[in-house]
Design an enzyme around this catalytic site. Structure first.
Site, PDB file in Angstrom:
ATOM      1  N   ARG A 154       0.867  -1.173   0.000  1.00 51.19           N
ATOM      2  CA  ARG A 154       0.000   0.000   0.000  1.00 51.19           C
ATOM      3  C   ARG A 154       0.904   1.224   0.000  1.00 51.19           C
ATOM      4  O   ARG A 154       1.973   1.210   0.639  1.00 51.19           O
ATOM      5  CB  ARG A 154      -0.886   0.037   1.263  1.00 51.19           C
ATOM      6  CG  ARG A 154      -2.051  -0.923   1.245  1.00 51.19           C
ATOM      7  CD  ARG A 154      -3.138  -0.492   0.264  1.00 51.19           C
ATOM      8  NE  ARG A 154      -4.282  -1.380   0.268  1.00 51.19           N
ATOM      9  CZ  ARG A 154      -4.463  -2.404  -0.570  1.00 51.19           C
ATOM     10  NH1 ARG A 154      -3.558  -2.691  -1.468  1.00 51.19           N
ATOM     11  NH2 ARG A 154      -5.558  -3.130  -0.507  1.00 51.19           N
ATOM     12  N   GLU A 173      -3.684   7.439  -4.816  1.00 52.44           N
ATOM     13  CA  GLU A 173      -3.986   6.891  -6.144  1.00 52.44           C
ATOM     14  C   GLU A 173      -5.272   7.495  -6.697  1.00 52.44           C
ATOM     15  O   GLU A 173      -6.218   7.717  -5.936  1.00 52.44           O
ATOM     16  CB  GLU A 173      -4.117   5.364  -6.046  1.00 52.44           C
ATOM     17  CG  GLU A 173      -2.809   4.730  -5.647  1.00 52.44           C
ATOM     18  CD  GLU A 173      -2.934   3.237  -5.339  1.00 52.44           C
ATOM     19  OE1 GLU A 173      -4.013   2.659  -5.556  1.00 52.44           O
ATOM     20  OE2 GLU A 173      -1.930   2.668  -4.892  1.00 52.44           O
ATOM     21  N   HIS A 223      -1.366   0.209  -9.846  1.00 51.12           N
ATOM     22  CA  HIS A 223      -1.968  -0.745  -8.901  1.00 51.12           C
ATOM     23  C   HIS A 223      -2.473  -1.994  -9.640  1.00 51.12           C
ATOM     24  O   HIS A 223      -3.674  -2.264  -9.677  1.00 51.12           O
ATOM     25  CB  HIS A 223      -3.099  -0.071  -8.109  1.00 51.12           C
ATOM     26  CG  HIS A 223      -3.373  -0.756  -6.800  1.00 51.12           C
ATOM     27  ND1 HIS A 223      -3.687  -0.080  -5.654  1.00 51.12           N
ATOM     28  CD2 HIS A 223      -3.386  -2.074  -6.461  1.00 51.12           C
ATOM     29  CE1 HIS A 223      -3.888  -0.934  -4.662  1.00 51.12           C
ATOM     30  NE2 HIS A 223      -3.706  -2.170  -5.140  1.00 51.12           N
TER      31      HIS A 223
HETATM   32  P1  NAP Z   1      -1.113 -11.645   5.156  1.00 50.11           P
HETATM   33  O1  NAP Z   1      -1.133 -13.075   4.761  1.00 50.11           O
HETATM   34  O2  NAP Z   1      -1.986 -11.202   6.257  1.00 50.11           O
HETATM   35  O3  NAP Z   1       0.417 -11.288   5.498  1.00 50.11           O
HETATM   36  C1  NAP Z   1       0.783 -10.078   6.057  1.00 50.11           C
HETATM   37  C2  NAP Z   1       2.242 -10.146   6.527  1.00 50.11           C
HETATM   38  O4  NAP Z   1       2.602  -8.864   7.058  1.00 50.11           O
HETATM   39  C3  NAP Z   1       2.528 -11.159   7.616  1.00 50.11           C
HETATM   40  O5  NAP Z   1       3.818 -11.655   7.421  1.00 50.11           O
HETATM   41  C4  NAP Z   1       2.490 -10.335   8.910  1.00 50.11           C
HETATM   42  O6  NAP Z   1       3.327 -10.982   9.842  1.00 50.11           O
HETATM   43  C5  NAP Z   1       3.062  -9.015   8.411  1.00 50.11           C
HETATM   44  N1  NAP Z   1       2.564  -7.861   9.162  1.00 50.11           N
HETATM   45  C6  NAP Z   1       1.267  -7.565   9.448  1.00 50.11           C
HETATM   46  N2  NAP Z   1       1.204  -6.428  10.176  1.00 50.11           N
HETATM   47  C7  NAP Z   1       2.491  -6.013  10.347  1.00 50.11           C
HETATM   48  C8  NAP Z   1       3.081  -4.912  11.013  1.00 50.11           C
HETATM   49  N3  NAP Z   1       2.318  -4.017  11.672  1.00 50.11           N
HETATM   50  N4  NAP Z   1       4.426  -4.774  10.974  1.00 50.11           N
HETATM   51  C9  NAP Z   1       5.171  -5.681  10.325  1.00 50.11           C
HETATM   52  N5  NAP Z   1       4.678  -6.751   9.684  1.00 50.11           N
HETATM   53  C10 NAP Z   1       3.346  -6.919   9.696  1.00 50.11           C
HETATM   54  O7  NAP Z   1      -1.467 -10.704   3.928  1.00 50.11           O
HETATM   55  P2  NAP Z   1      -1.300 -10.990   2.360  1.00 50.11           P
HETATM   56  O8  NAP Z   1      -2.478 -11.757   1.868  1.00 50.11           O
HETATM   57  O9  NAP Z   1       0.075 -11.520   2.119  1.00 50.11           O
HETATM   58  O10 NAP Z   1      -1.443  -9.487   1.799  1.00 50.11           O
HETATM   59  C11 NAP Z   1      -0.591  -8.467   2.269  1.00 50.11           C
HETATM   60  C12 NAP Z   1      -1.044  -7.112   1.769  1.00 50.11           C
HETATM   61  O11 NAP Z   1      -0.693  -6.944   0.403  1.00 50.11           O
HETATM   62  C13 NAP Z   1      -2.556  -6.852   1.761  1.00 50.11           C
HETATM   63  O12 NAP Z   1      -3.036  -6.484   3.045  1.00 50.11           O
HETATM   64  C14 NAP Z   1      -2.708  -5.738   0.742  1.00 50.11           C
HETATM   65  O13 NAP Z   1      -2.660  -4.472   1.349  1.00 50.11           O
HETATM   66  C15 NAP Z   1      -1.475  -5.915  -0.157  1.00 50.11           C
HETATM   67  N6  NAP Z   1      -1.879  -6.298  -1.525  1.00 50.11           N
HETATM   68  C16 NAP Z   1      -1.615  -5.473  -2.562  1.00 50.11           C
HETATM   69  C17 NAP Z   1      -2.014  -5.838  -3.849  1.00 50.11           C
HETATM   70  C18 NAP Z   1      -1.742  -4.966  -5.037  1.00 50.11           C
HETATM   71  O14 NAP Z   1      -2.508  -4.992  -5.985  1.00 50.11           O
HETATM   72  N7  NAP Z   1      -0.668  -4.209  -5.049  1.00 50.11           N
HETATM   73  C19 NAP Z   1      -2.700  -7.030  -4.055  1.00 50.11           C
HETATM   74  C20 NAP Z   1      -2.950  -7.857  -2.964  1.00 50.11           C
HETATM   75  C21 NAP Z   1      -2.530  -7.495  -1.682  1.00 50.11           C
HETATM   76  P3  NAP Z   1       3.182 -10.705  11.431  1.00 50.11           P
HETATM   77  O15 NAP Z   1       1.725 -10.866  11.754  1.00 50.11           O
HETATM   78  O16 NAP Z   1       4.087 -11.714  12.071  1.00 50.11           O
HETATM   79  O17 NAP Z   1       3.674  -9.311  11.620  1.00 50.11           O
END
Ligand code: NAP
Length: 311
Positions: free
Chosen positions: A230, A259, A277
């Site tokens: 993000r 955005e 995006h």
């Molecule tokens: P996820 O499975 O929930 O993984 C999130 C990761 O971030 C985990 O490793 C978590 O580990 C860590 N994390 C969470 N809060 C944190 C914090 N405050 N500080 C440090 N690390 C933290 O999520 P995901 O499915 O992989 O998706 C991740 C994100 O990618 C989404 O929330 C979305 O915003 C973004 N995304 C972007 C696109 C795009 O089009 N560009 C598409 C899809 C997703 P811990 O809990 O151990 O900290």
């Protein structure tokens, strides 16, 4: 009687058609005065279909809402804590997009390190003919890539990067016991030891400006920053300043703070690759996400367990 569903943003045509068939729809995005619209239909709404947005005020404007089903995995635009307190489950669309978003991250990394976008322009602008071969770039092989957020998508990125013979390390709030990758407790230490950082944590207050000047400077003048998470996770003015001053080597960016507005200073930089995006943006993946939005709503109204509830 069809259940009433509030649609916050327009969703893919096949999703809208399926929603029309099964529910009585109230399209918030078509209303000129959204407050007046909510005041008139809110009481009837039993489901909310959205694309990553649902404020506490919106949830409260629908006192009888039973479920929120959102398109996309990111829920930073949804007040899920408020929904939880109100006893309203929130569903997103995780996992079905891991592969696509991981591909986009790797494309951004490779395009940036090998300067593909800049060299495409080099050919089109006739510079190859006039100036000869452009400077050599760097190989990704043997480099350390630091993944900021080793969740569902972060792990998919790590697995795919192994094919390119990269060293993988990661930062998150907690160490995972089920991966072979080195864990860093401090994201700046990870940046210091890495050639590239790929950022894929959730957005929201907790991660706002996680990638700040300290981290950017630790990555350094040869370092590459890829942000596919993000815009809010990276201190954008600091990123622009670091690129302008040569304190950061290059950046591949899919997401931005405001955005679709992108800092204009980035437009003239050849060491920056910009995407609108596009993380999950293929027909196949978006269809799978849309289907999950429908399936979660259907599960709720059929009295079955939700497929992908947040809590
Ligand atoms: P996820 O499975 O929930 O993984 C999130 C990761 O971030 C985990 O490793 C978590 O580990 C860590 N994390 C969470 N809060 C944190 C914090 N405050 N500080 C440090 N690390 C933290 O999520 P995901 O499915 O992989 O998706 C991740 C994100 O990618 C989404 O929330 C979305 O915003 C973004 N995304 C972007 C696109 C795009 O089009 N560009 C598409 C899809 C997703 P811990 O809990 O151990 O900290």
């Amino acid at each position: 009687m069809k259940p009433d569903v509030l649609v916050v943003v327009p969703l893919m045509p096949f999703v809208m058609e399926a929603l029309e068939e099964r529910y009585t729809l109230h399209k918030l995005y078509e209303a000129e005065d959204q407050d007046a619209f909510l005041a008139s239909v809110g009481e009837r709404v039993r489901g909310i279909a959205t694309g990553g947005r649902a404020s506490a005020a919106l949830i409260d404007a629908c006192p009888n809402v039973e479920i929120i089903s959102s398109f996309g995995v990111g829920t930073d635009g949804i007040d899920s804590e408020h929904a939880r307190k109100r006893g309203v489950p929130v569903c997103n669309t995780p996992d079905v997009l891991n592969d696509e978003v991981a591909n986009t991250a790797i494309l951004l990394l490779l395009t940036t390190i090998r300067r593909f976008a800049a060299y495409d322009r080099y050919v089109r602008d006739g510079r190859w003919v006039r100036e000869g071969d452009p400077p050599l770039t760097h190989s990704i092989a043997g480099r350390q890539v630091g993944i900021v957020g080793l969740g569902r998508i972060g792990r998919a990125i790590a697995e795919k990067l192994s094919v390119f013979h990269c060293k993988i390390a990661y930062f998150a709030r907690s160490e995972r016991s089920d991966t072979p990758y080195r864990y860093y407790r401090d994201v700046a230490d990870l940046a210091r030891d890495s050639d590239a950082l790929v950022v894929i944590v959730p957005g929201g207050a907790e991660t706002k400006n996680l990638i700040d000047r300290r981290v950017i400077d630790a990555l350094g003048p040869e370092g590459i920053l890829v942000n596919i998470a993000r815009g809010s996770v990276v201190d954008e003015p600091e990123l622009v300043a670091a690129l302008e001053e040569g304190r950061l080597g290059a950046a591949g960016l899919d997401v931005f703070v405001d955005e679709p507005n992108v800092p204009e200073a980035l437009f003239g930089m050849d060491n920056v690759v910009l995407q609108p995006h596009q993380g999950s943006a293929t027909l196949e993946t978006r269809r799978a996400m849309g289907q999950l939005v429908l399936d979660n709503l259907a599960a709720h109204f059929d009295g079955k367990p939700l497929l992908t509830p947040l809590f």
